[in-house]
Design an enzyme around this catalytic site. Structure first.
Site, mmCIF file in Angstrom:
data_model
loop_
_atom_site.group_PDB
_atom_site.id
_atom_site.type_symbol
_atom_site.label_atom_id
_atom_site.label_comp_id
_atom_site.label_asym_id
_atom_site.label_seq_id
_atom_site.Cartn_x
_atom_site.Cartn_y
_atom_site.Cartn_z
ATOM 1 C CG HIS A 175 8.639 -6.874 -20.855
ATOM 2 N ND1 HIS A 175 7.312 -6.728 -21.157
ATOM 3 C CD2 HIS A 175 8.959 -5.788 -20.091
ATOM 4 C CE1 HIS A 175 6.839 -5.615 -20.618
ATOM 5 N NE2 HIS A 175 7.824 -5.039 -19.962
ATOM 6 C CD GLU A 176 12.209 -5.198 -18.206
ATOM 7 O OE1 GLU A 176 12.459 -4.028 -18.574
ATOM 8 O OE2 GLU A 176 11.190 -5.487 -17.559
ATOM 9 C CD GLU B 169 5.043 -2.183 -20.545
ATOM 10 O OE1 GLU B 169 5.015 -3.427 -20.396
ATOM 11 O OE2 GLU B 169 5.942 -1.470 -20.055
ATOM 12 C CG HIS C 59 10.998 -1.412 -21.498
ATOM 13 N ND1 HIS C 59 10.040 -0.465 -21.750
ATOM 14 C CD2 HIS C 59 10.407 -2.330 -20.677
ATOM 15 C CE1 HIS C 59 8.915 -0.776 -21.110
ATOM 16 N NE2 HIS C 59 9.116 -1.909 -20.455
#
Length: 510
Positions: free
Chosen positions: A269-270, A299, A273
């Site tokens: 997920h990170e 997001e 980003h």
């Protein structure tokens, strides 16, 4: 000659304007590094000095952004013949200037200082499982943010005003419409899953997994996806996050012995980003053309990589051998289907948002959205937050927290004063599905490429359609440019109904 002189004058005005904009950007990034350090490396006793440091940066930033010189430059540029890119820069700075100029400087300083001091209070309250420890600080932050919203626009809903700090173009009405639709359509799907007789391999990651080895695996997944270690790093934090710019985009995650899959997905997920941040145009660093397009789009990138890539069968075809290499005694007999099913389990009783599955995750967001909206609107008292939180969890998820630590103290966002942030998680997830569908149309055999570990085509598509534009387009225009359509929840709902209908053998959803 006169026209040339006018053009030179306009060029000089724009150059002076850009000098100020770049200074603002660099101050913001310096504050970001201080914030990263406070959450990752700073000793606990450093808070009194750090809060003053961050407050000082906020003050200087506010002074430059709201100065008479900046207002005059913006007014002059409104009448100039600018390129499309220059107009976009002026548009973005104008929006921030107009909002900031209405907020007194002493209020800016107080919000910065109180939010910086709030983080250790929140940490202590969570560790002690005692909301009353954090309640006075939260109440003060709510008051300050209400005051901020009133200064910006006293005639509008204060939550709507604050929401625009994180998503200025889609509007809170869009957030409400999307979240209402997700609640209406996901709750029956979740109920059907819980009533199904499907026998998924949900125990694949049971037992305890050494956290040092988990960190090695987190680095493996970042290597596999193509993380640029020359411009990033991996650390741990109580609440995973990423921060930085196109030259320095850092990620954090957290490890628990009994949650190896959660740590792995948080890392992916990170990464999403960070890869967005690293894909921003370097030649435009310091201006909105080199900045990301607010939180819905940000997001969308993290949720795309986490869910559409990291939870896909194709990804596990590629990555399972590396997991087995790190944990041979735990997963030696696991198949790709076993791990795929475990990665997509819909939990019966998960209370923690960052560990939630892809479906129930959005009910976590709905709870937070409704509570923070009512707090800011003055329809809910801070002291009632734990009870209301628990009631909503019982209503939307069928579970009730036994503690504040598992309930209303689990997220860090309110300690930052980030009211209006939470809806963008779901808005971004919805956009991720729309973007991934468009990418599948444009990239031949994308699934096969993921299974082969060839992530470059997807990286390139996202960079071409999203990253390289920075903040040139508004959110809705960027979506139209990338997909050819208006923003819609249709793709997300079609995707989850098809995926989970197949996984859980639901006739009504296949």
């Amino acid at each position: 000659m006169a026209s040339e002189a006018a053009a030179d004058e306009a060029s000089d005005t724009y150059s002076e304007f850009i000098d100020k904009v770049e200074r603002l950007t660099n101050l913001g990034h310096a504050g970001g590094v201080l914030g990263w350090d406070q959450e990752v490396m700073m000793p606990e006793g450093g808070t009194p000095a750090r809060s003053k440091q961050r407050s000082a940066l906020s003050t200087v930033t506010h002074e430059i952004l709201t100065s008479d010189e900046m207002a005059e430059l913006l007014d002059e540029l409104e009448d100039e013949d600018l390129t499309d890119e220059q107009e976009a820069v002026v548009r973005e700075v104008r929006r921030k200037h107009d909002r900031a100029a209405r907020v007194p400087q002493d209020l800016v300083e107080e919000i910065s200082q109180v939010s910086s001091e709030a983080m250790p209070v929140w940490k202590e309250a969570r560790e002690e499982d005692d909301f009353s420890t954090f309640a006075p600080t939260l109440e003060r932050l709510v008051e300050l943010k209400r005051e901020q919203a009133e200064h910006i626009d006293p005639d509008r809903d204060p939550y709507e005003v604050l929401f625009e700090d994180y998503e200025p173009y889609l509007g809170v009405e869009t957030a409400e419409r999307v979240l209402d639709r997700l609640r209406e359509e996901l709750v029956p799907l979740i109920d059907a899953i819980r009533e199904s007789d499907a026998d998924l391999a949900t125990e694949t990651f049971s037992g305890e997994f050494d956290t040092d080895t988990q960190e090695e695996l987190a680095r493996d997944v970042l290597d596999t996806l193509g993380y640029d270690w020359d411009h990033g790093r991996l650390d741990t934090a109580p609440h995973p996050f990423s921060s930085g710019n196109q030259f320095d985009a850092r990620v954090t995650t957290r490890f628990s012995p009994d949650e190896p899959l959660g740590a792995l997905m948080a890392t992916v997920h990170e990464f999403g980003h960070a890869t967005y941040t690293l894909g921003l145009p370097r030649e435009d660093y310091g201006t909105p053309l080199g900045d990301s397009r607010d939180m819905t789009v940000h997001e969308s990138q993290s949720r795309l990589w986490e869910n559409h890539v990291g939870r896909s069968r194709a990804f596990w075809e590629r990555f399972l051998p590396k997991v087995k290499e790190r944990f041979p005694d735990k997963l030696d007999d696991a198949s790709v289907d076993d791990v795929y099913e475990a990665a997509n389990e819909v939990y019966e009783d998960n209370l923690i948002r960052v560990e939630a599955d892809e479906l129930t995750y959005h009910m976590h967001i709905v709870v937070r959205f409704e509570i923070e909206r009512d707090l800011i609107r003055g329809d809910l008292d801070v002291e009632d937050v734990p009870e209301v939180w628990n009631d909503k969890y019982e209503e939307y998820l069928g579970i009730r927290p036994d503690s504040d630590a598992e309930g209303c103290l689990q997220d860090i966002h309110w300690s930052h004063g980030d009211f209006g942030y939470f809806p963008t998680y779901s808005l971004g997830s919805v956009l991720a599905a729309q973007l991934f569908d468009a990418a599948e149309d444009d990239i031949e055999n994308l699934d096969e490429k993921v299974a082969e570990g060839d992530f470059e085509p997807l990286h390139d598509w996202l960079t071409e359609e999203i990253h390289r534009h920075g903040s040139r387009y508004t959110t809705d225009d960027l979506i139209r440019e990338a997909t050819g359509e208006e923003y819609t929840a249709d793709y997300f709902l079609d995707y989850v109904k098809s995926k989970y209908g197949e996984l859980y053998e639901l006739d009504d959803y296949q």
